[in-house]
Design an enzyme around this catalytic site. Structure first.
Site, mmCIF file in Angstrom:
data_model
loop_
_atom_site.group_PDB
_atom_site.id
_atom_site.type_symbol
_atom_site.label_atom_id
_atom_site.label_comp_id
_atom_site.label_asym_id
_atom_site.label_seq_id
_atom_site.Cartn_x
_atom_site.Cartn_y
_atom_site.Cartn_z
ATOM 1 N N GLN B 194 44.582 53.645 40.950
ATOM 2 C CA GLN B 194 43.439 52.792 40.648
ATOM 3 C C GLN B 194 42.195 53.536 41.117
ATOM 4 O O GLN B 194 41.902 53.577 42.306
ATOM 5 C CB GLN B 194 43.596 51.451 41.352
ATOM 6 C CG GLN B 194 44.963 50.787 41.117
ATOM 7 C CD GLN B 194 45.090 50.101 39.782
ATOM 8 O OE1 GLN B 194 44.209 49.324 39.396
ATOM 9 N NE2 GLN B 194 46.164 50.379 39.057
ATOM 10 N N ALA B 235 42.088 40.206 41.137
ATOM 11 C CA ALA B 235 42.820 41.441 40.842
ATOM 12 C C ALA B 235 41.946 42.463 40.110
ATOM 13 O O ALA B 235 40.794 42.167 39.750
ATOM 14 C CB ALA B 235 44.060 41.118 40.030
ATOM 15 N N HIS B 236 42.517 43.622 39.890
ATOM 16 C CA HIS B 236 41.794 44.743 39.287
ATOM 17 C C HIS B 236 41.252 44.421 37.911
ATOM 18 O O HIS B 236 41.943 43.893 37.061
ATOM 19 C CB HIS B 236 42.652 46.004 39.220
ATOM 20 C CG HIS B 236 44.043 45.811 38.696
ATOM 21 N ND1 HIS B 236 44.881 46.856 38.446
ATOM 22 C CD2 HIS B 236 44.744 44.701 38.378
ATOM 23 C CE1 HIS B 236 46.030 46.402 38.007
ATOM 24 N NE2 HIS B 236 45.973 45.104 37.954
ATOM 25 N N GLY B 237 39.988 44.756 37.718
ATOM 26 C CA GLY B 237 39.387 44.621 36.410
ATOM 27 C C GLY B 237 38.882 43.234 36.065
ATOM 28 O O GLY B 237 38.436 43.002 34.937
#
Lengths: 336, 336, 336
Positions: B194, B235-237
């Site tokens: 990431q 979470a991511h994004g």
């Protein structure tokens, strides 16, 4: 440790070789010739016959597997007492480590063990025999009783009040601002400052990374002997009754009142501004939108009587089929 | 504080003795002769008659209990303003404490208050009037605006970008690796690194022990004025719209988009790669598997229109009985 | 970076201008003339035509948008490899910082990078090339393998065992006391001391603010290659199988066994003393009250076969209407 010594501490009768010594407690399936084991959950009964333990703790009706038996009235309670005999708790070194930072006006009682990297703010008072592990941060004007233990990286915000014999696990955050915002009609958000505090009474234990927010006004209170698990959220203005047990990841919205000895399973959510009565029990993952009566046992989302909830749970997978059956009935009726 | 002073700040009319002075804000049931209290939630109206408060803040239609009244258009909003008057925020001491560790290449603006035990990495830039409480860790190459507050033990990972007037509660972790793994057909797991970042815009506030992961590529973004409660997982994004409000323990899976001013209750879950529209509201504990339209009000698992959800909630406990009734109908039909 | 270099690393064929150089990976909608992008989730296919990327990674059947294409067998897997090429991980400075506190009896392997403010207790052993970020606290008698990374403010309690190549995100708390209490019939609560430990095997990764409690006796074990997301709760005595994937905010009650390669979605709850079989998959927010068979795919509360669960989910909003229809049928029958 001599089995006779353990038997005395546990109020147990020895069946078999009383001269045995054991070095450790172990589960039935991990026990060896120097292990003491136990059986209380019948789920694990099949492991009893195969155990390699030197001795096992058993309740009244359970037949022994051949090794020595410590016979007791309640195997789980006796096991809990045995754990105390074998416990080797780790404490910070004696005294206040010079690499800790204690503000000039803070007062720390006798027998303290304060680790390196601890930060204690102005006006803080802490009673006797405190154990503060590395990285604990105590903001100004906090008052704490005797026999306090805070594990690493606990944060206690300003003006929080804590009683005697309280234990906080790693990463607990006490006294943060409650979540209070008013979306304004013309856009923008009005922040509702939270100027109250948190009060933790005697004998409370709180699990790792749990958060307890301070009240907007007044206090968020956790009463004597309540036990709270990891990653729990106690919002502003909640009151948790004495000896209540709250399992992991449960969240109580603002001003929820939990009665004495109530038990909440894991991942329960309560909607706030409601009361869960004394001795009530709430099943894991339940959603509580309204008051729960004292002594009630509830489950589900929304929470209902737990017996009803079990029947609903057993029925819910029949719903698609039920739709088909009703359609068939409707057709049959029309065909009449 | 003089009641007349408070009345001016709150744009309130005084009914009763304008010469009164009060020392504190208190809830109706905890108020004494030097307390100012308030009533906005009608649930607590019965406490009004018994209150010992010197004065109460009341909306237009509510009759006073005999003590002085501060009459306002919106009692909760006025109470929020009163809280600001009584707030006594705690700040780290002026300057950069020598027991903090600031990397040589870091640049800290004027008026900073940096506590002992703070760690600031290489290349970090922080604006004016920053307050960093003990144990805050800022990884290298982070950029932060003015009037930043980070409570104890906050962690900000490398390259995170933060705007002005942002407040992070204790234990917040920004910029950790998103959870990305690909189970390989032949066994083993491919780690999806990431390498993106997190962007926190102006006026955002984030609650204790909440985590915001960085994107695989691009950024996880929390837009201007959004407020996020404790123990939330972003979470991511993900992209959280301006002035969105997200209550405790809610979790948004990867690439969830939340629109401006949307409100998510506690313990909500969103499945990721979906959009919750602007001004939408999602009831506590809901599970959101698909897009939610702007302005929609939804609840349940899976989330549906909240009115329908309330009817479903009211009906679900009738399911076991319904099964019996359909069985009875089927028998009656066969008996025809 | 040259496209030809990337193509080699990804085992890709270049379609278009092989002389291109790119500086970054970017999502399709954030890509510029020096960006490499990718498409694997068909949900984002409409963004492909508009992308400003210099080149895109595409699977076999996807038509390129005009820019250069890196053609691969599996676009997501190739993207994961590309991320490794562009990753710039941040490490603490070389050596053991003098502001870290390492106990005299601790043994740290070669190549360590130990940041200021790290605390390492007596008897700790850590292998080669460890990276410990600021504020990490390692209690006494912990044993850790090679290539260990702990991000800021991680806490590892006494006697925890950790293998090689383990990464812990910020705020992880390993080895806290499990939640064990016995309410006594006559009032009061018997504390069940937790004297076991936690074992983390090789290649495990754990997300921010997750907590793993130690067992009452024996160990809580996370096996080789398991990956655990943020804010997860692993209670005392659980066993997580190799290469299992557990998403954020999931909670496993005591003695839950999760099989190898099982995948648990976010916010799942498991009731404890049960087994989720190898290769099983549990949908997000599910509640697992009983064993799940190996390879099973389940969802819902209580968890059931996921296909059935989807049909139940699709039917549940028809429940109020179903009640009306059954009432109508009953009336029609009576009217016969």
């Amino acid at each position: 440790m001599k089995l006779t010594h353990i038997a005395t501490a546990l109020d147990a009768t020895i069946e078999g070789d009383a001269a045995i010594e054991v070095d450790e407690l172990a589960p039935l399936d991990g026990a060896g010739p120097r292990s003491l084991s136990f059986l209380s959950n019948p789920r694990y009964a099949p492991q009893l016959a195969q155990t390699g333990a030197a001795a096992v703790i058993l309740g009244p009706d359970m037949e022994g597997p051949g090794c020595a038996v410590l016979r007791v009235a309640d195997a789980y309670l006796a096991f809990a007492k045995a754990l105390e005999l074998f416990d080797r708790p780790v404490r910070p070194a004696d005294g206040i480590d010079p690499r800790a930072h204690v503000a000039d006006s803070a007062r720390i009682g006798e027998g303290a063990r304060i680790a390196p990297g601890v930060q204690i703010g102005e006006g803080v008072r802490i009673g006797a025999r405190a154990q503060l592990h590395p990285g604990v941060v105590v903001y100004p004007d906090v008052a704490i009783g005797d026999d306090f233990t805070a594990h690493a990286n606990v944060v206690i915000r300003e003006r929080v009040r804590i009683g005697d014999r309280v234990t906080l696990a790693a990463g607990v955050a006490l006294g943060g601002e409650g979540f209070g915002y008013i979306p304004l009609p013309g856009g923008g958000v009005q922040n509702v400052r939270q100027i109250g505090s948190v009060e933790i009474q005697d004998d409370v234990e709180i699990g790792a990374n749990t958060t307890v927010d301070r009240a907007a006004i007044g206090v968020t209170r956790i009463e004597k002997g309540a036990k709270i698990d990891n990653l729990v959220m106690i919002a502003h203005g909640c009151r948790i009754g004495s000896e209540a047990l709250i399992a992991a990841q449960t969240g109580l919205a603002g001003s929820t009142v939990v009665g004495s000895r109530a038990q909440l399973g894991g991942q329960v959510g309560a909607a706030g501004h409601l009361s869960i009565g004394a001795d009530a029990r709430v099943a894991a993952q339940s959603g509580v939108p309204n008051d729960v009566a004292p002594g009630a046992v509830v489950g589900g989302y929304p929470a209902m009587d737990v017996g009803l909830w079990r029947r609903v749970s057993a029925a819910v997978h029949k719903l698609p089929e039920l739709l088909r059956r009703v359609r068939r009935l409707e057709k049959a009726m029309q065909g009449d």
